[in-house]
Motif scaffolding. Structure first.
Motif, PDB file in Angstrom:
ATOM      1  N   ALA A 158      -0.272  24.970  30.145  1.00 23.88           N
ATOM      2  CA  ALA A 158      -1.089  25.169  28.931  1.00 23.88           C
ATOM      3  C   ALA A 158      -2.246  26.125  29.215  1.00 23.88           C
ATOM      4  CB  ALA A 158      -1.608  23.826  28.434  1.00 23.88           C
ATOM      5  N   ARG A 159      -2.850  25.996  30.382  1.00 22.54           N
ATOM      6  CA  ARG A 159      -4.010  26.840  30.706  1.00 22.54           C
ATOM      7  C   ARG A 159      -3.625  28.282  30.969  1.00 22.54           C
ATOM      8  NH1 ARG A 159      -7.380  23.908  35.206  1.00 22.54           N
ATOM      9  NH2 ARG A 159      -8.851  25.598  34.808  1.00 22.54           N
ATOM     10  N   ALA A 178       1.723  25.769  23.602  1.00 18.21           N
ATOM     11  CA  ALA A 178       0.551  26.557  24.011  1.00 18.21           C
ATOM     12  C   ALA A 178       0.666  28.001  23.522  1.00 18.21           C
ATOM     13  CB  ALA A 178       0.408  26.515  25.534  1.00 18.21           C
ATOM     14  N   LYS A 179       1.886  28.563  23.570  1.00 15.99           N
ATOM     15  CA  LYS A 179       2.091  29.943  23.065  1.00 15.99           C
ATOM     16  C   LYS A 179       1.764  30.006  21.581  1.00 15.99           C
ATOM     17  CE  LYS A 179       5.895  30.932  26.180  1.00 15.99           C
ATOM     18  NZ  LYS A 179       7.361  31.026  26.294  1.00 15.99           N
ATOM     19  N   THR A 180       2.261  29.020  20.840  1.00 13.55           N
ATOM     20  CA  THR A 180       2.017  28.994  19.389  1.00 13.55           C
ATOM     21  C   THR A 180       0.524  28.895  19.101  1.00 13.55           C
ATOM     22  OG1 THR A 180       4.134  27.898  19.080  1.00 13.55           O
ATOM     23  CG2 THR A 180       2.584  27.748  17.250  1.00 13.55           C
ATOM     24  N   ARG A 181      -0.160  28.023  19.836  1.00 11.76           N
ATOM     25  CA  ARG A 181      -1.599  27.842  19.629  1.00 11.76           C
ATOM     26  C   ARG A 181      -2.350  29.135  20.001  1.00 11.76           C
ATOM     27  NH1 ARG A 181      -5.126  23.403  19.620  1.00 11.76           N
ATOM     28  NH2 ARG A 181      -7.240  24.188  19.552  1.00 11.76           N
ATOM     29  N   ALA A 210     -10.470  22.817  27.017  1.00 17.29           N
ATOM     30  CA  ALA A 210     -10.381  21.739  26.025  1.00 17.29           C
ATOM     31  C   ALA A 210      -9.154  21.937  25.127  1.00 17.29           C
ATOM     32  CB  ALA A 210     -11.659  21.683  25.192  1.00 17.29           C
ATOM     33  N   SER A 211      -8.914  23.202  24.723  1.00 19.73           N
ATOM     34  CA  SER A 211      -7.731  23.485  23.885  1.00 19.73           C
ATOM     35  C   SER A 211      -6.453  23.185  24.666  1.00 19.73           C
ATOM     36  CB  SER A 211      -7.707  24.964  23.471  1.00 19.73           C
ATOM     37  OG  SER A 211      -8.845  25.286  22.746  1.00 19.73           O
ATOM     38  N   ALA A 212      -6.459  23.541  25.952  1.00 16.14           N
ATOM     39  CA  ALA A 212      -5.273  23.302  26.784  1.00 16.14           C
ATOM     40  C   ALA A 212      -4.998  21.802  26.900  1.00 16.14           C
ATOM     41  CB  ALA A 212      -5.466  23.928  28.163  1.00 16.14           C
ATOM     42  N   GLU A 213      -6.060  21.018  27.083  1.00 16.97           N
ATOM     43  CA  GLU A 213      -5.879  19.563  27.209  1.00 16.97           C
ATOM     44  C   GLU A 213      -5.358  18.964  25.901  1.00 16.97           C
ATOM     45  OE1 GLU A 213      -9.648  18.264  28.740  1.00 16.97           O
ATOM     46  OE2 GLU A 213      -9.020  18.617  30.819  1.00 16.97           O
ATOM     47  N   GLU A 214      -5.859  19.506  24.788  1.00 17.16           N
ATOM     48  CA  GLU A 214      -5.392  19.046  23.480  1.00 17.16           C
ATOM     49  C   GLU A 214      -3.895  19.332  23.313  1.00 17.16           C
ATOM     50  OE1 GLU A 214      -6.577  20.575  19.178  1.00 17.16           O
ATOM     51  OE2 GLU A 214      -8.331  20.266  20.457  1.00 17.16           O
ATOM     52  N   ILE A 215      -3.497  20.536  23.724  1.00 15.33           N
ATOM     53  CA  ILE A 215      -2.087  20.921  23.600  1.00 15.33           C
ATOM     54  C   ILE A 215      -1.197  20.061  24.497  1.00 15.33           C
ATOM     55  CG2 ILE A 215      -0.490  22.784  24.319  1.00 15.33           C
ATOM     56  CD1 ILE A 215      -1.636  23.074  21.456  1.00 15.33           C
ATOM     57  N   VAL A 216      -1.703  19.736  25.685  1.00 19.26           N
ATOM     58  CA  VAL A 216      -0.912  18.883  26.579  1.00 19.26           C
ATOM     59  C   VAL A 216      -0.715  17.508  25.957  1.00 19.26           C
ATOM     60  CG1 VAL A 216      -0.882  17.731  28.834  1.00 19.26           C
ATOM     61  CG2 VAL A 216      -1.547  20.123  28.679  1.00 19.26           C
TER      62      VAL A 216
END
Lengths: 81, 221
Positions: free
Chosen positions: B44-45, B90-93, B52-58
């Motif tokens: 994700a990172r 993660a790509k979509t986000r 924070a966004s990466a953790e949310e996506i995970v």
């Protein structure tokens, strides 16, 4: 003649078995006469070996708790039961 | 899962995990999350610069994994399937947030081969220490060393961290990693080499006695 710098540049590919036989042969010939490169490649392999047995790095308890709550949801949605 | 396992043992272990998860075994879920969370976060990172966004996506990806268990057909390994889910999310986000991700951005000026270690003829300037007595299991038993390697993984560039996590920690093969991350094999090899070189250098400062002391050049070359 291949140098120590060349060996270090090829260390990853050599470890993964991605070198062709002429390259592999030239590396092995160098290793026969160079204790530093033998040790360098051994260190390289030990580093990769350590990564393979690295203990897990668990997430926050809150995340696990959230997932466990979700897992407790309707079985047909979560597990198809 | 221990080093040295063959493909058949890994597949059998995954089948067992899957069967336990489908039975609703909470311990199996806890083990799965503990085992793979770090790799999920590293993927994700790679796409999201904000932690924070990466953790949310995970977290979203874990929920998607649980929701998808009933539909999972086993065409890819469970681990590959989970990592592909987090990569896609993660790509979509990243696209939605307008984050530009240059996965193949490899700086030619960055030399992963520690150029200062070599003399003008390309030979090591200093003697390389012997670590032969240090098996990976013994190294992994040293908590401080493991913590420092964890820190070193943390400060790697995101593309190097993701590649080394998937290849060396998770044990995925190169084509699978290229497929999940969307990078070419040549760049995968470059990123992997640079990451391993940096991590070896970190270990050297921890494992090699008197590393800081200048040592004469090896004379038994």
């Amino acid at each position: 003649m291949i140098s120590c710098k060349d060996i270090s540049a090829k260390a990853s590919r050599y470890h993964d078995g991605d070198c062709g036989w002429p390259e592999r042969l030239s590396i092995r010939l160098h290793l026969l006469i160079c204790v530093d490169c033998r040790r360098y490649l051994a260190q390289f392999a030990a580093t990769i070996g350590l990564l393979r047995v690295l203990p897990p790095d668990p997430p926050d308890d809150a995340l696990v708790a959230d997932l466990l709550r979700h897992f407790d949801g309707p079985a047909d949605r979560v597990r198809g039961g | 899962m221990s080093e040295g396992w063959g493909r058949a043992e890994h597949m059998a272990a995954e089948d067992d995990d899957l069967a336990r998860l489908r039975r609703g075994d909470k311990a199996a879920l806890r083990e799965l999350v503990h085992r793979h969370h770090r790799a999920m976060l590293s993927v994700a990172r790679l796409f999201l610069h904000n932690r924070a966004s990466a953790e949310e996506i995970v977290q979203d990806a874990w929920v998607a994994v649980l929701d998808g268990l009933a539909r999972y057909e086993g065409r890819a390994s469970l681990k590959t399937w989970m990592l592909a889910i987090v990569a896609n999310k993660a790509k979509t986000r990243a696209q939605r947030d307008g984050v530009v991700v240059l996965l193949d951005d490899i700086l030619p000026a960055e030399d992963g081969n520690e150029p200062d270690r070599f003399d003008r003829t390309g030979h090591f300037r200093e003697k390389i220490a012997e670590w032969d007595t240090m098996s990976p299991e013994r190294l992994a038993g040293d908590r401080e060393l493991v913590r420092r390697i964890g820190d070193a993984l943390e400060v790697l560039p995101p593309n190097q961290r993701a590649v080394v996590m998937l290849r060396d920690v998770e044990g995925l093969d190169a084509p699978t990693i290229c497929n999940i991350l969307g990078i070419g094999e040549t760049n995968l090899r470059v990123l992997l080499h640079r990451a391993r070189t940096r991590l070896r250098a970190v270990l050297e400062t921890l494992v090699t006695p008197a590393y800081d002391r200048p040592i004469g050049k090896s004379d038994d070359r």
